[in-house]
Design an enzyme around this catalytic site. Structure first.
Site, mmCIF file in Angstrom:
data_model
loop_
_atom_site.group_PDB
_atom_site.id
_atom_site.type_symbol
_atom_site.label_atom_id
_atom_site.label_comp_id
_atom_site.label_asym_id
_atom_site.label_seq_id
_atom_site.Cartn_x
_atom_site.Cartn_y
_atom_site.Cartn_z
ATOM 1 N N SER A 302 0.842 -1.193 0.000
ATOM 2 C CA SER A 302 0.000 0.000 0.000
ATOM 3 C C SER A 302 0.875 1.239 0.000
ATOM 4 O O SER A 302 2.108 1.163 0.027
ATOM 5 C CB SER A 302 -0.915 0.008 1.236
ATOM 6 O OG SER A 302 -0.129 0.109 2.417
ATOM 7 N N LYS A 303 0.228 2.403 -0.028
ATOM 8 C CA LYS A 303 0.956 3.671 -0.120
ATOM 9 C C LYS A 303 1.911 3.879 1.042
ATOM 10 O O LYS A 303 2.926 4.559 0.910
ATOM 11 C CB LYS A 303 -0.044 4.832 -0.180
ATOM 12 C CG LYS A 303 -0.847 4.879 -1.471
ATOM 13 C CD LYS A 303 -1.823 6.040 -1.459
ATOM 14 C CE LYS A 303 -2.643 6.087 -2.738
ATOM 15 N NZ LYS A 303 -3.631 7.193 -2.733
ATOM 16 N N ARG A 304 1.582 3.302 2.205
ATOM 17 C CA ARG A 304 2.456 3.518 3.358
ATOM 18 C C ARG A 304 3.821 2.859 3.185
ATOM 19 O O ARG A 304 4.747 3.137 3.948
ATOM 20 C CB ARG A 304 1.777 3.003 4.641
ATOM 21 C CG ARG A 304 1.563 1.499 4.695
ATOM 22 C CD ARG A 304 0.761 1.102 5.920
ATOM 23 N NE ARG A 304 0.486 -0.314 5.980
ATOM 24 C CZ ARG A 304 1.278 -1.211 6.539
ATOM 25 N NH1 ARG A 304 2.425 -0.830 7.085
ATOM 26 N NH2 ARG A 304 0.947 -2.489 6.554
#
Length: 570
Positions: A302-304
């Site tokens: 994911s973006k994290r």
């Protein structure tokens, strides 16, 4: 393109954007509206020949193209190309609140950048269009009404409150949250009463109460679902909008998709879709569910975890051929140790049987390495042109071509994995951090190895013109000079190379010293390097060397940091 229910024979409907599209505001977002137009049209396209391969990639234009979606598109593309089939692109834009034209255009750009050209779809057309779900609403309504007429679907007038109460009761009884309302068995009279009152209703699919579905997934093997875990499900909402699983099934069926290759998160949808296929009388495609791409901590990427979209990697300087190569290896391999593939080679080698059903970890370090391999495999002229243009665009050089650019690229390319790395390796070559190098723990042994004596001899060679004459002739003459210089000092090997590297480049490490210092000398003469790039010419380097207080440095190494403030202009 679907028939309008109740329309005369020979008349078909197609959903087209208005020539001057009317706009509507939906929760602060401007959306396009569409009209249904009835017109005469040619007969439906002929079905594909038996055994023909047709696959599709169906992104939702609600954001950027994620690397997981890009890999799904790649596997579909490789499967189609390896089998001589068709790769279809379909836009699933029925989420009116989140879908945007900008996202659709970005997805199309990213797919084109990766080299995944589609045979049918937006911008190309085809016999099975339209290829945007927002333009196929009449078709969904047609098939929903057909299922209603055959009894496979019924109208459900349950309110949201009633549905929530059913869920609560099922939870208390520790049962699956399946629909248990009365409308599956309602009489025509009961239905007509609600219609006359104008009560909102959904179309709900009638699921068998007993039995099971078994599929042979091409990646996961045999998968079985029991019908009693599902319950009757909605295919059309009360606002007339079709539900995802219904749209997808109608689209895949009417587009004659033979194989559905998609992420494993869609596996639970297969039961609903299979039931719809059967009810509509269409043959079911073969399914292949690809495992998710995982982050290094083995959670879903994911973006994290950093960059996750194709567009981001493009902006960071990655090559499309490196992206497709790396994405293909996330869950697939050809059975050898080889990891370097062009897109054409992937087409030749790809088989769906070699896709691993275990999750693959996304390793950005490995991707960077692979990008370097592809970058250095580019034809020399192309690599030189691309890097030269970059150096000029960022303000390092005044010209993007010429002998300095060619020699610099040839010398520095092994340190370039991304085009952005080209900036760092060039500025490193042009800089002269002598004092910080001597102040470092690694530089102390070089300093203590009578570096001042080597510096004195080097200054003499520079003043006499011997050094510059050798540099003028190029690397071969430099090698001869260095050998002679070493003999005069009774030094060779590391005891000669390390002092010379530090004194001439200001660094302990770097590209081949002779070629590097020849480049620095030539750059100072030709004027191609912009002074603001941090370039310290050979003349300026020797000016710094003349100012070094070697006695003080040898006595107290801690004074080196303050000495580093000595300006070139002094």
């Amino acid at each position: 393109m679907g028939c309008l229910v109740g329309a005369p024979a020979g008349i078909r409907v197609r959903v087209v954007p208005e020539l001057a599209p009317s706009m509507m505001l939906f929760r602060g977002r401007i959306l396009r509206s569409f009209r249904v137009q009835a017109s005469s049209s040619p007969p439906p396209p002929p079905p594909p020949s038996t055994g023909s391969i047709r696959v599709r990639f169906a992104p939702s234009p609600t954001g950027n193209l994620h690397v997981g979606g890009a890999r799904t598109a790649l596997f579909n593309y490789l499967f189609a190309r390896s089998k001589g089939g068709k790769f279809v692109l379909r836009i699933e834009d029925t989420d009116l609140e989140r879908s945007t034209k900008e996202s659709e255009e970005a997805v199309l750009r990213d797919l084109s950048w990766l080299g995944l050209d589609w045979d049918e779809g937006p911008g190309i057309g085809g016999n099975y269009g339209p290829y945007r779900q927002s333009e196929r609403n009449a078709l969904y309504k047609e098939y929903a009404d057909k299922l209603l007429q055959t009894g496979q679907v019924y109208r459900c007038f349950c309110s949201n409150e009633e549905l929530e109460k059913m869920k609560d009761i099922a939870k208390l009884k520790q049962l699956p949250p399946v629909y248990s309302g009365p409308w599956a068995s309602a009489t025509d009279v009961q239905v007509q009463e609600e219609l006359e009152k104008g009560t909102p209703y959904t179309y709900r699919f009638r699921v068998p109460k007993t039995g099971s579905l078994k599929i042979d997934d091409l990646i996961r093997g045999e998968v079985i679902w029991k019908y009693d875990t599902l319950g009757d499900f909605v295919i059309m909402r009360s606002n007339g909008q079709p539900v995802y699983n219904f749209c997808v099934t109608v689209d895949d069926a009417t587009m004659a998709i033979s194989h559905v290759i998609r992420a494993e998160e869609h596996l639970p949808n297969t039961l609903r879709q299979a039931l719809i296929y059967k009810a509509m009388g269409f043959p079911m495609p073969r399914f292949a569910h690809v495992s998710l791409i995982l982050a290094p901590d083995r959670s879903k990427l994911s973006k994290r975890h950093g960059a996750t979209s194709v567009g981001q990697f493009k902006e960071m300087g990655f090559l499309p051929q490196a992206m497709t190569n790396y994405l293909a290896l996330l869950g697939w391999g050809d059975g050898t140790e080889n990891e370097f593939f062009t897109l054409d080679q992937l087409v030749d080698k790809f088989t769906i049987e070699r896709i691993n059903k275990s999750g693959a970890v996304f390793d950005s370090t490995k991707l960077r390495w692979m990008n370097g391999q592809h970058l250095r495999s580019l034809p020399s002229e192309k690599l030189t042109r691309l890097i030269g243009e970059r150096w000029k665009s960022v303000g390092f050089v005044t010209e993007s071509e010429g002998s300095f650019i060619e020699d610099a690229v040839q010398l520095l390319k092994d340190g370039i994995d991304l085009f952005t790395d080209a900036d760092n390796v060039l500025t490193s070559l042009l800089s002269y951090p002598l004092y910080s190098t001597l102040a470092s723990p690694e530089g102390k042994p070089v300093l203590e190895d009578k570096l001042s004596e080597v510096a004195a001899s080097l200054l003499t060679a520079y003043d006499s013109g011997d050094l510059t004459n050798a540099l003028e002739e190029g690397n071969a003459e430099w090698q001869k000079w260095m050998k002679s210089f070493g003999k005069s000092l009774k030094r060779k090997g590391k005891s000669l190379f390390m002092p010379l590297r530090v004194l001439l480049t200001g660094k302990l490490h770097g590209p081949e010293m002779g070629a590097g210092i020849v480049l620095v000398y030539k750059a100072g003469k030709c004027g191609v390097v912009i002074p603001q790039s941090g370039f310290v010419t050979l003349d300026e380097r020797f000016k710094i060397l003349r100012q070094v207080d070697w006695e003080s440095l040898n006595k107290d190494n801690t004074t080196l940091e303050s000495a580093g403030t000595v300006a070139v202009s002094n």
